[in-house]
Design an enzyme around this catalytic site. Structure first.
Site, PDB file in Angstrom:
ATOM      1  N   ASP A 154       0.722  -1.113   0.105  1.00  0.00           N
ATOM      2  CA  ASP A 154      -0.007  -0.265  -0.030  1.00  0.00           C
ATOM      3  C   ASP A 154       0.892   1.227   0.062  1.00  0.00           C
ATOM      4  O   ASP A 154       2.137   1.180   0.600  1.00  0.00           O
ATOM      5  CB  ASP A 154      -0.859  -0.046   1.090  1.00  0.00           C
ATOM      6  CG  ASP A 154      -2.195   0.670   1.185  1.00  0.00           C
ATOM      7  OD1 ASP A 154      -2.017   1.982   0.983  1.00  0.00           O
ATOM      8  OD2 ASP A 154      -3.387   0.432   1.467  1.00  0.00           O
ATOM      9  N   VAL A 175       1.151   0.618  -6.950  1.00  0.00           N
ATOM     10  CA  VAL A 175       0.579  -0.188  -7.929  1.00  0.00           C
ATOM     11  C   VAL A 175       0.963   0.568  -9.439  1.00  0.00           C
ATOM     12  O   VAL A 175       0.684  -0.156 -10.409  1.00  0.00           O
ATOM     13  CB  VAL A 175      -0.633  -0.954  -7.819  1.00  0.00           C
ATOM     14  CG1 VAL A 175      -0.588  -1.582  -6.575  1.00  0.00           C
ATOM     15  CG2 VAL A 175      -1.927   0.030  -8.047  1.00  0.00           C
ATOM     16  N   ASN A 208      -6.379  -5.433  -4.732  1.00  0.00           N
ATOM     17  CA  ASN A 208      -7.664  -4.869  -4.360  1.00  0.00           C
ATOM     18  C   ASN A 208      -7.444  -3.444  -4.389  1.00  0.00           C
ATOM     19  O   ASN A 208      -8.661  -2.617  -4.444  1.00  0.00           O
ATOM     20  CB  ASN A 208      -7.715  -5.181  -2.814  1.00  0.00           C
ATOM     21  CG  ASN A 208      -8.404  -4.174  -2.056  1.00  0.00           C
ATOM     22  OD1 ASN A 208      -9.838  -4.282  -2.223  1.00  0.00           O
ATOM     23  ND2 ASN A 208      -7.847  -3.267  -1.384  1.00  0.00           N
ATOM     24  N   TYR A 253     -14.603   5.188 -13.509  1.00  0.00           N
ATOM     25  CA  TYR A 253     -14.732   4.103 -12.591  1.00  0.00           C
ATOM     26  C   TYR A 253     -15.351   2.855 -13.019  1.00  0.00           C
ATOM     27  O   TYR A 253     -14.864   1.666 -13.093  1.00  0.00           O
ATOM     28  CB  TYR A 253     -15.414   4.528 -11.130  1.00  0.00           C
ATOM     29  CG  TYR A 253     -15.413   3.427  -9.985  1.00  0.00           C
ATOM     30  CD1 TYR A 253     -14.036   3.235  -9.503  1.00  0.00           C
ATOM     31  CD2 TYR A 253     -16.419   2.679  -9.789  1.00  0.00           C
ATOM     32  CE1 TYR A 253     -14.089   2.202  -8.486  1.00  0.00           C
ATOM     33  CE2 TYR A 253     -16.616   1.812  -8.905  1.00  0.00           C
ATOM     34  CZ  TYR A 253     -15.208   1.517  -8.186  1.00  0.00           C
ATOM     35  OH  TYR A 253     -15.114   0.375  -7.212  1.00  0.00           O
ATOM     36  N   LYS A 274     -13.728  -0.821 -13.964  1.00  0.00           N
ATOM     37  CA  LYS A 274     -14.276  -2.278 -13.436  1.00  0.00           C
ATOM     38  C   LYS A 274     -14.845  -3.309 -14.393  1.00  0.00           C
ATOM     39  O   LYS A 274     -14.707  -4.324 -14.345  1.00  0.00           O
ATOM     40  CB  LYS A 274     -15.532  -2.021 -12.353  1.00  0.00           C
ATOM     41  CG  LYS A 274     -14.671  -1.139 -11.204  1.00  0.00           C
ATOM     42  CD  LYS A 274     -13.589  -1.917 -10.378  1.00  0.00           C
ATOM     43  CE  LYS A 274     -12.951  -1.292  -9.199  1.00  0.00           C
ATOM     44  NZ  LYS A 274     -11.945  -1.882  -8.328  1.00  0.00           N
TER      45      LYS A 274
HETATM   46  P1  NAI Z   1     -10.194   2.708   0.573  1.00  0.00           P
HETATM   47  O1  NAI Z   1      -9.823   3.894  -0.204  1.00  0.00           O
HETATM   48  O2  NAI Z   1     -10.709   2.668   1.696  1.00  0.00           O
HETATM   49  O3  NAI Z   1      -8.815   1.821   0.560  1.00  0.00           O
HETATM   50  C1  NAI Z   1      -8.076   1.699  -0.688  1.00  0.00           C
HETATM   51  C2  NAI Z   1      -6.577   1.233  -0.147  1.00  0.00           C
HETATM   52  O4  NAI Z   1      -5.709   1.215  -1.458  1.00  0.00           O
HETATM   53  C3  NAI Z   1      -5.975   2.449   0.556  1.00  0.00           C
HETATM   54  O5  NAI Z   1      -5.081   2.163   1.639  1.00  0.00           O
HETATM   55  C4  NAI Z   1      -4.982   3.405  -0.264  1.00  0.00           C
HETATM   56  O6  NAI Z   1      -3.674   3.762   0.144  1.00  0.00           O
HETATM   57  C5  NAI Z   1      -4.587   2.019  -1.421  1.00  0.00           C
HETATM   58  N1  NAI Z   1      -4.044   2.540  -2.448  1.00  0.00           N
HETATM   59  C6  NAI Z   1      -4.563   3.509  -3.280  1.00  0.00           C
HETATM   60  N2  NAI Z   1      -3.993   3.762  -4.449  1.00  0.00           N
HETATM   61  C7  NAI Z   1      -3.162   2.888  -4.386  1.00  0.00           C
HETATM   62  C8  NAI Z   1      -1.768   2.892  -5.054  1.00  0.00           C
HETATM   63  N3  NAI Z   1      -1.636   3.363  -6.424  1.00  0.00           N
HETATM   64  N4  NAI Z   1      -0.909   1.850  -4.887  1.00  0.00           N
HETATM   65  C9  NAI Z   1      -0.891   1.198  -3.562  1.00  0.00           C
HETATM   66  N5  NAI Z   1      -1.982   1.247  -2.758  1.00  0.00           N
HETATM   67  C10 NAI Z   1      -3.031   2.173  -3.254  1.00  0.00           C
HETATM   68  O7  NAI Z   1     -10.921   1.975  -0.552  1.00  0.00           O
HETATM   69  P2  NAI Z   1     -12.040   0.361  -0.372  1.00  0.00           P
HETATM   70  O8  NAI Z   1     -13.387   0.977  -0.227  1.00  0.00           O
HETATM   71  O9  NAI Z   1     -11.561  -0.686   0.630  1.00  0.00           O
HETATM   72  O10 NAI Z   1     -12.019  -0.038  -1.896  1.00  0.00           O
HETATM   73  C11 NAI Z   1     -10.938  -1.095  -2.203  1.00  0.00           C
HETATM   74  C12 NAI Z   1     -11.467  -1.891  -3.577  1.00  0.00           C
HETATM   75  O11 NAI Z   1     -12.776  -2.063  -3.456  1.00  0.00           O
HETATM   76  C13 NAI Z   1     -11.094  -1.011  -4.687  1.00  0.00           C
HETATM   77  O12 NAI Z   1     -10.672  -1.559  -5.717  1.00  0.00           O
HETATM   78  C14 NAI Z   1     -12.406  -0.280  -4.946  1.00  0.00           C
HETATM   79  O13 NAI Z   1     -12.777  -0.045  -6.433  1.00  0.00           O
HETATM   80  C15 NAI Z   1     -13.360  -1.651  -4.639  1.00  0.00           C
HETATM   81  N6  NAI Z   1     -14.757  -1.515  -4.329  1.00  0.00           N
HETATM   82  C16 NAI Z   1     -15.020  -0.687  -3.364  1.00  0.00           C
HETATM   83  C17 NAI Z   1     -16.300  -0.574  -3.161  1.00  0.00           C
HETATM   84  C18 NAI Z   1     -17.059   0.258  -2.218  1.00  0.00           C
HETATM   85  O14 NAI Z   1     -18.205   0.515  -2.148  1.00  0.00           O
HETATM   86  N7  NAI Z   1     -16.173   0.668  -1.181  1.00  0.00           N
HETATM   87  C19 NAI Z   1     -17.491  -1.175  -4.126  1.00  0.00           C
HETATM   88  C20 NAI Z   1     -17.076  -2.199  -4.961  1.00  0.00           C
HETATM   89  C21 NAI Z   1     -15.927  -2.010  -5.036  1.00  0.00           C
END
Ligand code: NAI
Length: 255
Positions: A39, A56, A82, A147, A151
Site C-alpha cells: 500500500d 501499483v 484490491n 470508474y 471495473k
Molecule cells: P479505500 O480507499 O478505503 O482503501 C483503498 C486502499 O488502497 C488505501 O489503503 C489506499 O492507500 C490504497 N491505494 C490507493 N492507491 C494505491 C496505489 N496506487 N498503490 C497502492 N495502494 C493504493 O477503498 P475501499 O473502499 O476499501 O476499496 C478497495 C477496492 O474495492 C477498490 O478496488 C474499490 O474500487 C473496490 N470496491 C469498493 C467498493 C466500495 O463501495 N467501497 C465497492 C466495490 C468495489
C-alpha cells in the site's frame, strides 16, 4: 483438528491498509496465512500484517515490494489485487488526467502487480489471484464513467488472466461488491451537498436495504483464494446486497 485453511500460505493484498483490503488481510491472517499489505500507506497496521510500501502504478516499487514479501514471508501463494480509486463525473466532466489515473491504478495496476507476482505464484502448490471488481462493471452507476469503465475492464481482465494461466494451475477470480461502507465511500459522500441524504440513497439502493460490510467482501475473497476452491476459476462472485439481479417491490420490507 485440521490445520487452518491457509496454514503455510503467504498472501499479498494491494491496498491492504484500509477498508476492504484491510478486512481481507485480517481475514486471511485469521485463517492461518502470513499476510502483507502492499500500500501507499503502511502506518498503523496490526502486528500480524506486514506493511510493505508500494505504489501499483510504479513497476520498480512493485518489484521491490514483491521481492520483500517473498524474502520476509517465504514465498507467495495468494495475490489479492484490491487497490483501487474512484473519480466522480460524467464523460463531459472528467478530465483526461482523471481517466488516466483511474485506469492506471484500477486496471494497469492489476496487470503490473500480477506480472511481477506470477513467477513466484508458479512455485506455489496453491496459487491464486483475486481481483477486486465492482457492481459498476455491469450496472450503470451515475457519475462514475471512468470508474465503471475501469471495473468493466477488471472483469474482462479476470477472464483473460484466468484463461492464460489455467494450464499452469493458477486460478484467477474476482469479487464484485455492491457499495461497501468504507473510507472510500465516506470520501465520495463528502463531495455531495447533503452526505447524509446520499448515504441513505446508497443504503436504499441495495435490495437488502443496507450497504455491504468489508467483512462480507473479505469472506468472499477468502473463499475464492482458498486451496479448498481448486475448481473455481474465471468467476465473478457478487457480494452486492442483491443490487445486480433482484428487483424487489418498493413496498417489500427489508431487514
Ligand atoms: P479505500 O480507499 O478505503 O482503501 C483503498 C486502499 O488502497 C488505501 O489503503 C489506499 O492507500 C490504497 N491505494 C490507493 N492507491 C494505491 C496505489 N496506487 N498503490 C497502492 N495502494 C493504493 O477503498 P475501499 O473502499 O476499501 O476499496 C478497495 C477496492 O474495492 C477498490 O478496488 C474499490 O474500487 C473496490 N470496491 C469498493 C467498493 C466500495 O463501495 N467501497 C465497492 C466495490 C468495489
Amino acid at each position: 483438528m485440521s490445520a487452518p485453511e491457509y496454514d503455510g500460505l503467504v498472501a499479498a493484498v494491494t491496498g491492504g491498509s484500509a477498508g476492504i483490503g484491510l478486512a481481507v488481510a485480517e481475514e486471511l491472517a485469521a485463517r492461518g496465512a502470513r499476510v502483507a499489505s502492499l500500500d501507499l500507506d503502511v502506518a498503523d497496521l496490526p502486528d500480524h500484517v506486514l506493511g510493505v510500501s508500494c505504489n501499483v502504478t510504479d513497476r520498480s516499487s512493485i518489484d521491490a515490494a514483491i521481492a520483500r514479501v517473498v524474502d520476509e514471508l517465504g514465498g507467495l501463494d495468494v495475490l489479492v489485487n484490491n487497490a483501487g480509486i474512484s473519480a466522480v463525473g460524467t464523460v463531459e466532466e472528467l478530465s483526461d488526467d482523471q481517466w488516466h489515473r483511474v485506469l492506471d491504478v484500477n486496471v494497469v495496476g492489476i496487470a503490473r502487480v500480477s506480472a511481477v507476482a506470477l513467477p513466484h505464484l508458479r512455485r506455489s502448490a496453491h496459487p491464486s489471484i483475486v481481483n477486486m471488481c465492482s457492481i459498476g462493471a455491469l450496472n450503470g452507476l451515475p457519475q462514475r464513467a471512468a470508474y465503471n469503465a475501469s471495473k468493466g475492464a477488471v472483469l474482462a481482465l479476470t477472464y483473460a488472466m484466468a484463461t492464460d494461466h489455467v494450464g499452469e494451475g493458477i486460478r484467477v477470480n474476482c469479487v464484485s461488491p455492491g457499495t461497501v461502507h468504507t473510507g472510500f465511500v465516506d470520501r465520495m459522500l463528502a463531495k455531495f451537498p447533503d452526505p447524509a441524504k446520499e448515504k441513505a440513497a446508497l443504503d436504499a439502493r441495495q435490495a437488502t436495504g443496507r450497504m455491504v460490510s468489508p467483512q462480507e467482501v473479505a469472506d468472499a475473497v477468502a473463499y475464492l483464494a482458498s486451496p479448498r476452491s481448486g475448481s473455481t476459476t474465471g468467476t465473478a462472485l457478487d457480494v452486492d446486497g442483491g443490487i445486480t439481479h433482484l428487483r424487489p417491490r418498493a413496498t417489500q420490507s427489508t431487514r
